[in-house]
Design a protein around this motif. Structure first.
Motif, PDB file in Angstrom:
ATOM      1  N   LEU A  49       0.799  -1.222   0.000  1.00  0.00           N
ATOM      2  CA  LEU A  49       0.000   0.000   0.000  1.00  0.00           C
ATOM      3  C   LEU A  49       0.834   1.275   0.000  1.00  0.00           C
ATOM      4  CD1 LEU A  49      -2.876  -1.024   2.435  1.00  0.00           C
ATOM      5  CD2 LEU A  49      -2.966  -0.850  -0.066  1.00  0.00           C
ATOM      6  N   ASP A  50       2.101   1.186   0.377  1.00  0.00           N
ATOM      7  CA  ASP A  50       2.933   2.393   0.436  1.00  0.00           C
ATOM      8  C   ASP A  50       3.764   2.620  -0.829  1.00  0.00           C
ATOM      9  OD1 ASP A  50       4.741   0.306   0.816  1.00  0.00           O
ATOM     10  OD2 ASP A  50       5.886   1.357   2.355  1.00  0.00           O
ATOM     11  N   VAL A  51       3.430   1.912  -1.917  1.00  0.00           N
ATOM     12  CA  VAL A  51       4.150   2.053  -3.182  1.00  0.00           C
ATOM     13  C   VAL A  51       3.351   2.951  -4.126  1.00  0.00           C
ATOM     14  CG1 VAL A  51       4.950   0.807  -5.238  1.00  0.00           C
ATOM     15  CG2 VAL A  51       5.347  -0.154  -2.973  1.00  0.00           C
ATOM     16  N   VAL A  52       4.048   3.871  -4.787  1.00  0.00           N
ATOM     17  CA  VAL A  52       3.411   4.793  -5.737  1.00  0.00           C
ATOM     18  C   VAL A  52       2.987   4.022  -6.980  1.00  0.00           C
ATOM     19  CG1 VAL A  52       3.728   6.843  -7.169  1.00  0.00           C
ATOM     20  CG2 VAL A  52       4.818   6.716  -4.908  1.00  0.00           C
ATOM     21  N   THR A  53       1.703   4.178  -7.336  1.00  0.00           N
ATOM     22  CA  THR A  53       1.139   3.509  -8.502  1.00  0.00           C
ATOM     23  C   THR A  53      -0.045   4.324  -9.007  1.00  0.00           C
ATOM     24  OG1 THR A  53       0.450   1.356  -9.366  1.00  0.00           O
ATOM     25  CG2 THR A  53      -0.433   1.993  -7.205  1.00  0.00           C
ATOM     26  N   VAL A  54      -0.774   3.757  -9.963  1.00  0.00           N
ATOM     27  CA  VAL A  54      -2.000   4.381 -10.469  1.00  0.00           C
ATOM     28  C   VAL A  54      -3.016   4.461  -9.325  1.00  0.00           C
ATOM     29  CG1 VAL A  54      -3.979   3.926 -11.989  1.00  0.00           C
ATOM     30  CG2 VAL A  54      -1.681   3.659 -12.843  1.00  0.00           C
ATOM     31  N   ASP A  55      -3.841   5.497  -9.341  1.00  0.00           N
ATOM     32  CA  ASP A  55      -4.883   5.712  -8.334  1.00  0.00           C
ATOM     33  C   ASP A  55      -4.299   5.842  -6.933  1.00  0.00           C
ATOM     34  OD1 ASP A  55      -6.903   5.707 -10.268  1.00  0.00           O
ATOM     35  OD2 ASP A  55      -7.116   3.537 -10.169  1.00  0.00           O
ATOM     36  N   ALA A  56      -3.273   6.675  -6.844  1.00  0.00           N
ATOM     37  CA  ALA A  56      -2.641   6.943  -5.552  1.00  0.00           C
ATOM     38  C   ALA A  56      -2.454   8.447  -5.386  1.00  0.00           C
ATOM     39  CB  ALA A  56      -1.297   6.238  -5.452  1.00  0.00           C
ATOM     40  N   LYS A  57      -2.686   8.895  -4.155  1.00  0.00           N
ATOM     41  CA  LYS A  57      -2.424  10.286  -3.783  1.00  0.00           C
ATOM     42  C   LYS A  57      -1.093  10.269  -3.036  1.00  0.00           C
ATOM     43  CE  LYS A  57      -4.585  14.117  -1.335  1.00  0.00           C
ATOM     44  NZ  LYS A  57      -5.786  14.508  -0.568  1.00  0.00           N
ATOM     45  N   VAL A  58      -0.118  11.019  -3.554  1.00  0.00           N
ATOM     46  CA  VAL A  58       1.249  10.936  -3.059  1.00  0.00           C
ATOM     47  C   VAL A  58       1.695  12.310  -2.552  1.00  0.00           C
ATOM     48  CG1 VAL A  58       3.623  10.354  -3.668  1.00  0.00           C
ATOM     49  CG2 VAL A  58       1.721   9.117  -4.731  1.00  0.00           C
ATOM     50  N   THR A  59       2.217  12.318  -1.340  1.00  0.00           N
ATOM     51  CA  THR A  59       2.783  13.540  -0.771  1.00  0.00           C
ATOM     52  C   THR A  59       4.293  13.400  -0.789  1.00  0.00           C
ATOM     53  OG1 THR A  59       0.867  13.734   0.688  1.00  0.00           O
ATOM     54  CG2 THR A  59       2.796  15.076   1.234  1.00  0.00           C
ATOM     55  N   VAL A  60       4.945  14.420  -1.348  1.00  0.00           N
ATOM     56  CA  VAL A  60       6.408  14.427  -1.401  1.00  0.00           C
ATOM     57  C   VAL A  60       6.923  15.724  -0.801  1.00  0.00           C
ATOM     58  CG1 VAL A  60       6.573  12.950  -3.446  1.00  0.00           C
ATOM     59  CG2 VAL A  60       6.500  15.415  -3.729  1.00  0.00           C
ATOM     60  N   LYS A  61       8.120  15.641  -0.256  1.00  0.00           N
ATOM     61  CA  LYS A  61       8.802  16.829   0.259  1.00  0.00           C
ATOM     62  C   LYS A  61       9.945  17.116  -0.693  1.00  0.00           C
ATOM     63  CE  LYS A  61      11.122  18.562   4.380  1.00  0.00           C
ATOM     64  NZ  LYS A  61      11.552  18.206   5.746  1.00  0.00           N
ATOM     65  N   ASN A  62       9.924  18.308  -1.276  1.00  0.00           N
ATOM     66  CA  ASN A  62      11.006  18.733  -2.150  1.00  0.00           C
ATOM     67  C   ASN A  62      12.203  19.046  -1.257  1.00  0.00           C
ATOM     68  OD1 ASN A  62      12.796  20.372  -3.688  1.00  0.00           O
ATOM     69  ND2 ASN A  62      11.124  20.860  -5.093  1.00  0.00           N
ATOM     70  N   LEU A  63      13.269  18.277  -1.370  1.00  0.00           N
ATOM     71  CA  LEU A  63      14.412  18.424  -0.474  1.00  0.00           C
ATOM     72  C   LEU A  63      15.295  19.612  -0.828  1.00  0.00           C
ATOM     73  CD1 LEU A  63      15.353  14.673   0.047  1.00  0.00           C
ATOM     74  CD2 LEU A  63      13.981  16.162   1.522  1.00  0.00           C
ATOM     75  N   ILE A  64      15.017  20.266  -1.937  1.00  0.00           N
ATOM     76  CA  ILE A  64      15.788  21.452  -2.311  1.00  0.00           C
ATOM     77  C   ILE A  64      15.193  22.702  -1.662  1.00  0.00           C
ATOM     78  CG2 ILE A  64      16.495  22.910  -4.263  1.00  0.00           C
ATOM     79  CD1 ILE A  64      16.644  20.185  -5.855  1.00  0.00           C
ATOM     80  N   ASN A  65      13.849  22.819  -1.702  1.00  0.00           N
ATOM     81  CA  ASN A  65      13.222  24.015  -1.120  1.00  0.00           C
ATOM     82  C   ASN A  65      12.359  23.723   0.113  1.00  0.00           C
ATOM     83  OD1 ASN A  65      10.810  22.981  -2.101  1.00  0.00           O
ATOM     84  ND2 ASN A  65      10.703  24.390  -3.831  1.00  0.00           N
ATOM     85  N   ASN A  66      12.318  22.460   0.538  1.00  0.00           N
ATOM     86  CA  ASN A  66      11.583  22.029   1.736  1.00  0.00           C
ATOM     87  C   ASN A  66      10.068  22.166   1.626  1.00  0.00           C
ATOM     88  OD1 ASN A  66      12.960  20.648   3.647  1.00  0.00           O
ATOM     89  ND2 ASN A  66      13.030  22.307   5.134  1.00  0.00           N
ATOM     90  N   GLN A  67       9.537  22.304   0.428  1.00  0.00           N
ATOM     91  CA  GLN A  67       8.096  22.445   0.226  1.00  0.00           C
ATOM     92  C   GLN A  67       7.450  21.069   0.044  1.00  0.00           C
ATOM     93  OE1 GLN A  67       6.323  25.519   0.076  1.00  0.00           O
ATOM     94  NE2 GLN A  67       8.266  26.258   0.903  1.00  0.00           N
ATOM     95  N   GLU A  68       6.242  20.919   0.605  1.00  0.00           N
ATOM     96  CA  GLU A  68       5.480  19.690   0.374  1.00  0.00           C
ATOM     97  C   GLU A  68       4.588  19.878  -0.842  1.00  0.00           C
ATOM     98  OE1 GLU A  68       5.063  16.935   4.262  1.00  0.00           O
ATOM     99  OE2 GLU A  68       3.277  17.887   3.495  1.00  0.00           O
ATOM    100  N   GLU A  69       4.481  18.820  -1.629  1.00  0.00           N
ATOM    101  CA  GLU A  69       3.632  18.834  -2.813  1.00  0.00           C
ATOM    102  C   GLU A  69       2.817  17.549  -2.808  1.00  0.00           C
ATOM    103  OE1 GLU A  69       6.163  19.452  -6.279  1.00  0.00           O
ATOM    104  OE2 GLU A  69       7.474  20.717  -5.079  1.00  0.00           O
ATOM    105  N   VAL A  70       1.585  17.631  -3.306  1.00  0.00           N
ATOM    106  CA  VAL A  70       0.706  16.467  -3.355  1.00  0.00           C
ATOM    107  C   VAL A  70       0.325  16.209  -4.807  1.00  0.00           C
ATOM    108  CG1 VAL A  70      -1.491  15.473  -2.598  1.00  0.00           C
ATOM    109  CG2 VAL A  70      -0.185  16.949  -1.044  1.00  0.00           C
ATOM    110  N   TYR A  71       0.431  14.963  -5.229  1.00  0.00           N
ATOM    111  CA  TYR A  71       0.086  14.549  -6.583  1.00  0.00           C
ATOM    112  C   TYR A  71      -0.910  13.405  -6.506  1.00  0.00           C
ATOM    113  CZ  TYR A  71       4.257  17.161  -7.787  1.00  0.00           C
ATOM    114  OH  TYR A  71       5.196  18.155  -7.925  1.00  0.00           O
TER     115      TYR A  71
END
Length: 125
Positions: A49-71
């Motif tokens: 369940l913790d693997v990125v795939t189709v039909d997934a909402k993914v939160t990532v932290k951009n390690l360059i600017n420390n911003q969180e983004e959701v896809y």
């Protein structure tokens, strides 16, 4: 060293087809070929369940600017900007697909390399 990823057989075949039809940049092609060689293929029911795939909402932290983004990643035919969904085979989808929560991913977007940490993966379907 290439990061080991876990893919469903369908996503594996989709990425192979993109490479075969030259639908990715040369840099993406080289990275994807290396990842596919080390990819673990599973049926969808066995995908953690913790693997990125189709039909997934993914939160990532951009390690360059420390911003969180959701896809929210969906199948290519269902991706619509107005719904805030992205194709799993778009640039960000290809960068993250098969990776899991806690993984740090480096990926080139054009001339720029970005680095992300996957902080959460949630299935939406």
């Amino acid at each position: 060293m290439t990061q080991e990823i876990t893919l469903t057989t369908g996503i594996y075949d989709l990425i192979k087809d993109l490479i075969r039809r030259k639908k990715v940049t040369l840099q993406e092609e080289e990275r994807l070929i290396a990842q596919l060689k080390n990819a673990k293929q599973v049926v969808r029911a066995s995908l953690p369940l913790d693997v990125v795939t189709v039909d997934a909402k993914v939160t990532v932290k951009n390690l360059i600017n420390n911003q969180e983004e959701v896809y929210t990643f969906v199948a290519p035919a269902r991706a619509k900007r107005r719904n805030n969904t992205e194709s799993i085979v778009g640039s960000m989808g290809l960068a993250l697909v098969g990776c899991k929560t806690g993984d740090v991913v480096k990926w080139h977007f054009g001339e720029e390399e970005k680095q992300f940490e996957i902080t959460n993966v949630e299935r939406i379907a």
